[in-house]
Write a protein that holds these residues in place. Structure first.
Motif, PDB file in Angstrom:
ATOM      1  N   ILE A  73       0.841  -1.199   0.000  1.00 45.46           N
ATOM      2  CA  ILE A  73       0.000   0.000   0.000  1.00 45.46           C
ATOM      3  C   ILE A  73       0.878   1.252   0.000  1.00 45.46           C
ATOM      4  O   ILE A  73       0.597   2.214  -0.742  1.00 45.46           O
ATOM      5  N   SER A  74       1.941   1.255   0.784  1.00 42.39           N
ATOM      6  CA  SER A  74       2.829   2.416   0.817  1.00 42.39           C
ATOM      7  C   SER A  74       3.481   2.659  -0.531  1.00 42.39           C
ATOM      8  O   SER A  74       3.625   3.801  -0.974  1.00 42.39           O
ATOM      9  N   PHE A 100       5.526  16.806   0.889  1.00 42.26           N
ATOM     10  CA  PHE A 100       5.267  16.428   2.277  1.00 42.26           C
ATOM     11  C   PHE A 100       4.463  15.132   2.339  1.00 42.26           C
ATOM     12  O   PHE A 100       4.835  14.170   3.019  1.00 42.26           O
ATOM     13  N   VAL A 101       3.364  15.094   1.601  1.00 44.90           N
ATOM     14  CA  VAL A 101       2.492  13.913   1.643  1.00 44.90           C
ATOM     15  C   VAL A 101       3.199  12.700   1.052  1.00 44.90           C
ATOM     16  O   VAL A 101       3.069  11.578   1.546  1.00 44.90           O
ATOM     17  N   PHE A 102       3.987  12.914  -0.005  1.00 40.98           N
ATOM     18  CA  PHE A 102       4.704  11.831  -0.669  1.00 40.98           C
ATOM     19  C   PHE A 102       5.692  11.136   0.277  1.00 40.98           C
ATOM     20  O   PHE A 102       5.863   9.908   0.232  1.00 40.98           O
ATOM     21  N   THR A 103       6.338  11.898   1.159  1.00 40.95           N
ATOM     22  CA  THR A 103       7.354  11.339   2.032  1.00 40.95           C
ATOM     23  C   THR A 103       6.766  10.503   3.157  1.00 40.95           C
ATOM     24  O   THR A 103       7.432   9.597   3.671  1.00 40.95           O
ATOM     25  N   VAL A 104       5.525  10.757   3.534  1.00 45.18           N
ATOM     26  CA  VAL A 104       4.920  10.029   4.654  1.00 45.18           C
ATOM     27  C   VAL A 104       4.853   8.525   4.391  1.00 45.18           C
ATOM     28  O   VAL A 104       5.368   7.726   5.188  1.00 45.18           O
ATOM     29  N   PRO A 105       4.231   8.054   3.291  1.00 41.02           N
ATOM     30  CA  PRO A 105       4.180   6.598   3.085  1.00 41.02           C
ATOM     31  C   PRO A 105       5.549   5.968   2.829  1.00 41.02           C
ATOM     32  O   PRO A 105       5.758   4.805   3.159  1.00 41.02           O
ATOM     33  N   LEU A 106       6.486   6.745   2.250  1.00 40.12           N
ATOM     34  CA  LEU A 106       7.836   6.201   2.082  1.00 40.12           C
ATOM     35  C   LEU A 106       8.466   5.898   3.429  1.00 40.12           C
ATOM     36  O   LEU A 106       9.139   4.874   3.602  1.00 40.12           O
ATOM     37  N   THR A 107       8.261   6.779   4.398  1.00 38.92           N
ATOM     38  CA  THR A 107       8.824   6.555   5.729  1.00 38.92           C
ATOM     39  C   THR A 107       8.109   5.411   6.432  1.00 38.92           C
ATOM     40  O   THR A 107       8.744   4.586   7.094  1.00 38.92           O
TER      41      THR A 107
END
Length: 483
Positions: A307-308, A333-340
């Motif tokens: 999912i991420s 900002f939003v893009f980095t959240v699921p990557l982390t």
């Protein structure tokens, strides 16, 4: 009684403080070099994207050439002393470049400036290949128990991302208002702070596990390196973790090379605002680090992974279509959240999957392979932007496209396809710590077995950036970037 600010324990707090300061210095250093090469040294030159990609490639070459063998020596040497010596070397390298940077730009040919920058970055990251595995082993000795290791990994990730909130906005004003040399000096001083913090650490008494393998046969480097490879290859769980890290690095590699050009050409913003994009990614990383553990507990490791990846790929494609600075910051900002979130389960699992005698070599496999993916992405994107796709542009169905946004969209599509592959290929249950070659599994390996529902017991952490990455990539704190 006066309360003391302590994170987990006193010695871990000292290690954390030194690396927090060093990470800010690395963020300033990396951002400054990219900006200086792109906007000063190679201003208005067609080869500017290739020049920027060379900075990232230099760090990757160091990881690939030095990294695999560094783990063998780190497993032999005193880990704390290794960290201290590498900080001295790295601080000295940056100090030398700082002295040279006081010369006017036109005092040396552009090619010589680039050679100096590339050589310094290469040597910094070569030293970092000894620092990062040593720090990995020291962390395992200072912090015991899965819960505390998960906390330490979460703290480390949030700290690294905070450094990329603080560092990039400092870099642009330092460069354009004060000059390159002051940003370099800042990083040199950060290594000095890290040295003092590491020197104050008191290591616990050696255990039987940490003493195992201390006596090495003469001429056994090749044999020990091969044993480390076998240990890694026989662990299906370690191989799976490596695959996930490679996907993440390869998918976002183009950002590290081309985002400065995307800022000025697509987002129509001044180059001095470039640092705020790094700040947005840092804020997204902190958010992901804080909520990642709960997400993994809620969805399970397998679902979190695919999912991420799918969400990150879609968001990267959306970012490539942005034409305004505020919209670009929001999407990053939003893009980095699921990557982390994707990475949050990795660090404590790596700590438990590798016994003390193999930790250096495990990281000596993990870092170079993920760095290779990042290097290939950075070099390929820089080459495409500077040559093959240099004159790409047009409109399809009313949607305009150009060189950099096309590359970003293709990278996003790659991440989406990786998410589909992860959904189809990842096992429903994860097992860390397969048998090491030539010996029965130890307690560290046994402790890393996943729970019956497929969710790993340790659920909060992140892979080191290179940065780090991370960096991006950001120098490993591999940020190394240089972490």
């Amino acid at each position: 009684m006066t309360p003391r600010l302590t994170l987990i324990n006193r010695d871990y707090t000292r290690l954390w403080f030194g690396q927090a300061v060093s990470s800010v210095g690395d963020a300033v250093f990396s951002t400054t070099l990219v900006l200086w090469v792109a906007t000063v040294l190679a201003e208005d030159e067609a080869w500017a994207p290739v020049a920027v990609s060379g900075v990232l490639m230099a760090s990757s070459v160091a990881v690939l050439v030095v990294g695999p063998l560094a783990g063998v020596f780190v497993d032999r040497w005193d880990k704390r002393v290794t960290m201290l010596r590498t900080e001295v070397v790295r601080g000295g390298l940056v100090a030398v470049l700082t002295v040279v940077s006081f010369l006017p730009v036109d005092a040396l040919p552009a090619g010589l400036w680039l050679a100096l920058v590339y050589l310094t970055v290469l040597l910094l990251h070569a030293a970092g290949q000894f620092f990062s595995p040593a720090r990995f082993a020291v962390l395992a000795d200072l912090v015991t128990g899965e819960a505390d290791r998960a906390r330490a990994a979460g703290i480390g990730q949030a700290t690294g991302e905070t450094a990329w909130i603080i560092g990039p906005p400092l870099a642009a004003p330092l460069l354009f208002a004060a000059g390159l040399q002051w940003a370099l000096l800042f990083n040199a001083l950060s290594y000095a702070v890290s040295y003092v913090a590491i020197r104050s650490i008191v290591m616990p008494a050696p255990t039987a596990e940490r003493q195992r393998g201390g006596g090495r046969e003469r001429g056994g480097v090749r044999r020990e390196f091969a044993a480390g490879l076998r240990f890694f290859a026989r662990s299906r769980f370690l191989v799976a973790l490596l695959l996930l890290a490679v996907i993440g690095q390869f998918g976002i590699g183009a950002l590290g090379t081309l985002n400065v050009f995307f800022t000025t050409e697509n987002l129509h913003a001044d180059a001095q605002l470039y640092g705020y994009l790094g700040m947005a990614m840092g804020a997204g990383g902190i958010t992901g680090a804080l909520c990642g553990g709960r997400v993994v507990q809620w969805l399970g490791a397998r679902r979190t992974t695919w999912i991420s990846l799918l969400v990150s790929g879609v968001l990267l494609i959306a970012y490539s279509r942005q034409t305004g600075f505020l919209g670009g910051i929001a999407l990053l900002f939003v893009f980095t959240v699921p990557l982390t979130v994707l990475n949050t389960a990795m660090a404590p699992l790596l700590l438990t999957a590798a016994s003390a005698e193999y930790r250096g070599r495990v990281m000596a496999v993990f870092y170079p392979v993920t760095k290779l993916a990042s290097m290939l992405s950075a070099v390929l994107s820089g080459w495409l932007a500077g040559s093959v796709l240099r004159d790409v542009g047009g409109s399809v169905g009313g949607v305009r496209f150009g060189t950099v946004d096309t590359i970003f969209a293709a990278s996003g599509l790659l991440v989406v396809l990786s998410g589909v592959y992860a959904w189809a290929a990842l096992p429903g249950k994860e097992t860390a710590g397969e048998d090491a070659p030539g010996r029965p599994p130890g307690p560290a390996e046994q402790a890393a077995t996943a729970s019956p529902d497929g969710t790993p017991e340790a659920t909060v952490a992140v892979t080191p950036r290179t940065p780090p990455p991370g960096p991006p990539p950001r120098p490993d704190h591999d940020r190394g970037g240089t972490e």
